[in-house]
Design an enzyme around this catalytic site. Structure first.
Site, mmCIF file in Angstrom:
data_model
loop_
_atom_site.group_PDB
_atom_site.id
_atom_site.type_symbol
_atom_site.label_atom_id
_atom_site.label_comp_id
_atom_site.label_asym_id
_atom_site.label_seq_id
_atom_site.Cartn_x
_atom_site.Cartn_y
_atom_site.Cartn_z
ATOM 1 N NE ARG A 222 -9.786 2.418 1.157
ATOM 2 C CZ ARG A 222 -9.360 1.195 1.456
ATOM 3 N NH1 ARG A 222 -8.538 0.558 0.630
ATOM 4 N NH2 ARG A 222 -9.737 0.584 2.566
ATOM 5 C CG PHE A 242 -0.889 -2.713 -8.992
ATOM 6 C CD1 PHE A 242 -0.549 -3.927 -9.581
ATOM 7 C CD2 PHE A 242 0.011 -1.664 -9.095
ATOM 8 C CE1 PHE A 242 0.662 -4.096 -10.234
ATOM 9 C CE2 PHE A 242 1.230 -1.821 -9.745
ATOM 10 C CZ PHE A 242 1.560 -3.035 -10.316
ATOM 11 C CG ASP A 264 -6.459 -5.269 -10.697
ATOM 12 O OD1 ASP A 264 -6.111 -4.782 -9.609
ATOM 13 O OD2 ASP A 264 -6.415 -6.472 -10.953
ATOM 14 C CG ASP A 315 -2.162 -0.448 -2.885
ATOM 15 O OD1 ASP A 315 -1.181 -0.869 -2.230
ATOM 16 O OD2 ASP A 315 -3.342 -0.643 -2.529
ATOM 17 C CB CYS A 355 1.308 -4.822 1.151
ATOM 18 S SG CYS A 355 1.094 -5.787 -0.359
#
Length: 409
Positions: A222, A242, A264, A315, A355
């Site tokens: 960030r 996202f 989102d 992300d 991730c």
């Protein structure tokens, strides 16, 4: 914190395969059920189990969990040690010392214990202002919980502690009168805690939110996005895909973005992003930035949008929660990159993160590069990143987070 096994029983001892012995010596902290050749008796969750080598000598000691395929999580490998209260206290202090000097006073949200990589296997501890969130991933910790809380009370006397539990152990928790979201120490007036990160204020839902309430692991990325926004042309439009509760969005706004789109599928997450913007409205850059929350499926939106941005953040949540989903996830990462660059102006920046532990950094970076190449655009790779220092990862399965930064022409 001593062994909870009745003294009349002999120490639980396990013999394991040569491959498992090699893995333990190399620093891998997990011992699977399939690697156990024999044991002297049945064990209970939370017992300290000694692992013997082929000459019946001490090799390791760890937390035993008969209800999990991951049968032992190693606490110590090498010469024999006594796991007592003094050992646990020193063990905790060593992990806390690793965080000293990492954060300025304007940051009071970060990870204090990162599971196996800090020597606390199956246990995560996060700080949000004056609240600690303790998340457990194995029932082996239940017998030790009172002692863990006592250690935390000594070091964080004015903090509340919230217990979070992974889904696979919530049923077993009921036998210990525990449940997910239980306040186990101190008082908590609200499940929403306001904390600071790099001078920005965010809310964390510590009772019911994802993970422990916020995605602390993306802090360093960030910060990079905020700096990159300042390098964009006059029209600094940013897409945060996202977006969850708008972490990247707020940093982009403070970095000088004129418009930030938070995209989102979750209306709940988007409402949180709006509250986070409101929390920081005293900052001129945030107040003057237009924030557009959009509820949509990101894959569909990217494929059909005709907007233009100077910086795009991708992300997504884990796209490969198991090995069988790895190939599909790799294709999805490539598709996201290919569709995103169609909305990116010349000289714009694409930030793509993953991730998914089942997708390696090399596979992920290659998928993103190939996605851009399929679009016909050229690019310059700015950098790749991995885990933040408070989320240290010391073995392969722990190394889930990676991000790539590219300037696209």
């Amino acid at each position: 914190m001593s062994q909870p096994t009745p003294s009349a029983l002999p120490r639980l001892r396990l013999k394991v395969t040569p491959a498992a012995q090699k893995g333990l010596r190399a620093g891998h902290p997990w011992l699977y059920e399939s690697s156990v050749k024999s044991q002297n008796r049945p064990g209970e969750a939370g017992e300290l189990a000694v692992v013997l080598d082929r000459q019946d000598r001490f090799l390791a000691i760890g937390l035993y969990d008969p209800g999990s395929p991951l049968r032992v999580r190693a606490l110590h490998v090498g010469a024999p040690v006594t796991i007592d209260g003094a050992w646990w206290a020193a063990h905790l202090d060593a992990a806390l010392a690793r965080r000293e000097g990492l954060f300025e006073a304007d940051t009071d949200g970060y990870r204090l214990l990162n599971g196996e990589s800090d020597g606390w296997p199956g246990l995560v501890l996060d700080r949000y202002a004056q609240v600690l969130v303790l998340k457990l991933y194995t029932a082996a910790w239940f017998p030790h919980l009172p002692q863990v809380l006592a250690l935390l009370a000594e070091r964080f006397p004015d903090f509340a502690v919230v217990l979070r539990l992974s889904r696979n152990i919530q049923q077993a928790a009921r036998n210990h009168r525990l449940h997910d979201g239980l306040v186990v120490q101190g008082e908590l007036k609200s499940g929403t805690v306001i904390f600071r990160e790099s001078g920005l204020h965010f809310e964390a839902d510590v009772i019911q939110g994802q993970k422990t309430g916020f995605f602390l692991d993306q802090r360093e990325n960030r910060r990079r996005v905020e700096a990159l926004v300042q390098t964009l042309p006059a029209e600094k439009r940013v897409l945060n895909a996202f977006s969850f509760s708008g972490g990247f969005s707020l940093y982009a706004a403070r970095g000088g973005a004129t418009t930030v789109v938070s995209l989102d599928i979750s209306a709940h997450a988007l409402r949180s992003s709006e509250r986070n913007f409101a929390l920081n409205h005293d900052l001129q850059a945030v107040a003057t930035c237009r924030h557009d929350p959009i509820q949509a499926d990101v894959f569909e939106w990217l494929a059909n949008a005709d907007d233009q941005f100077g910086l795009i953040v991708l992300d997504p949540p884990s796209l490969a929660r198991r090995e069988s989903e790895r190939a599909t996830a790799i294709r999805a990462y490539g598709r996201l990159a290919e569709d995103a660059v169609a909305l990116l102006g010349r000289g714009g920046v694409l930030v793509s993160a993953s991730c998914s532990a089942h997708v390696s950094a090399e596979e992920f970076f290659a998928a993103v590069r190939q996605g851009i190449e399929r679009s016909g655009r050229s690019f310059t790779e700015l950098e790749t990143t991995a885990h933040a220092p408070d989320h240290l990862a010391t073995f392969p399965e722990a190394q889930y987070l990676k991000a790539i930064y590219l300037r696209v022409y």
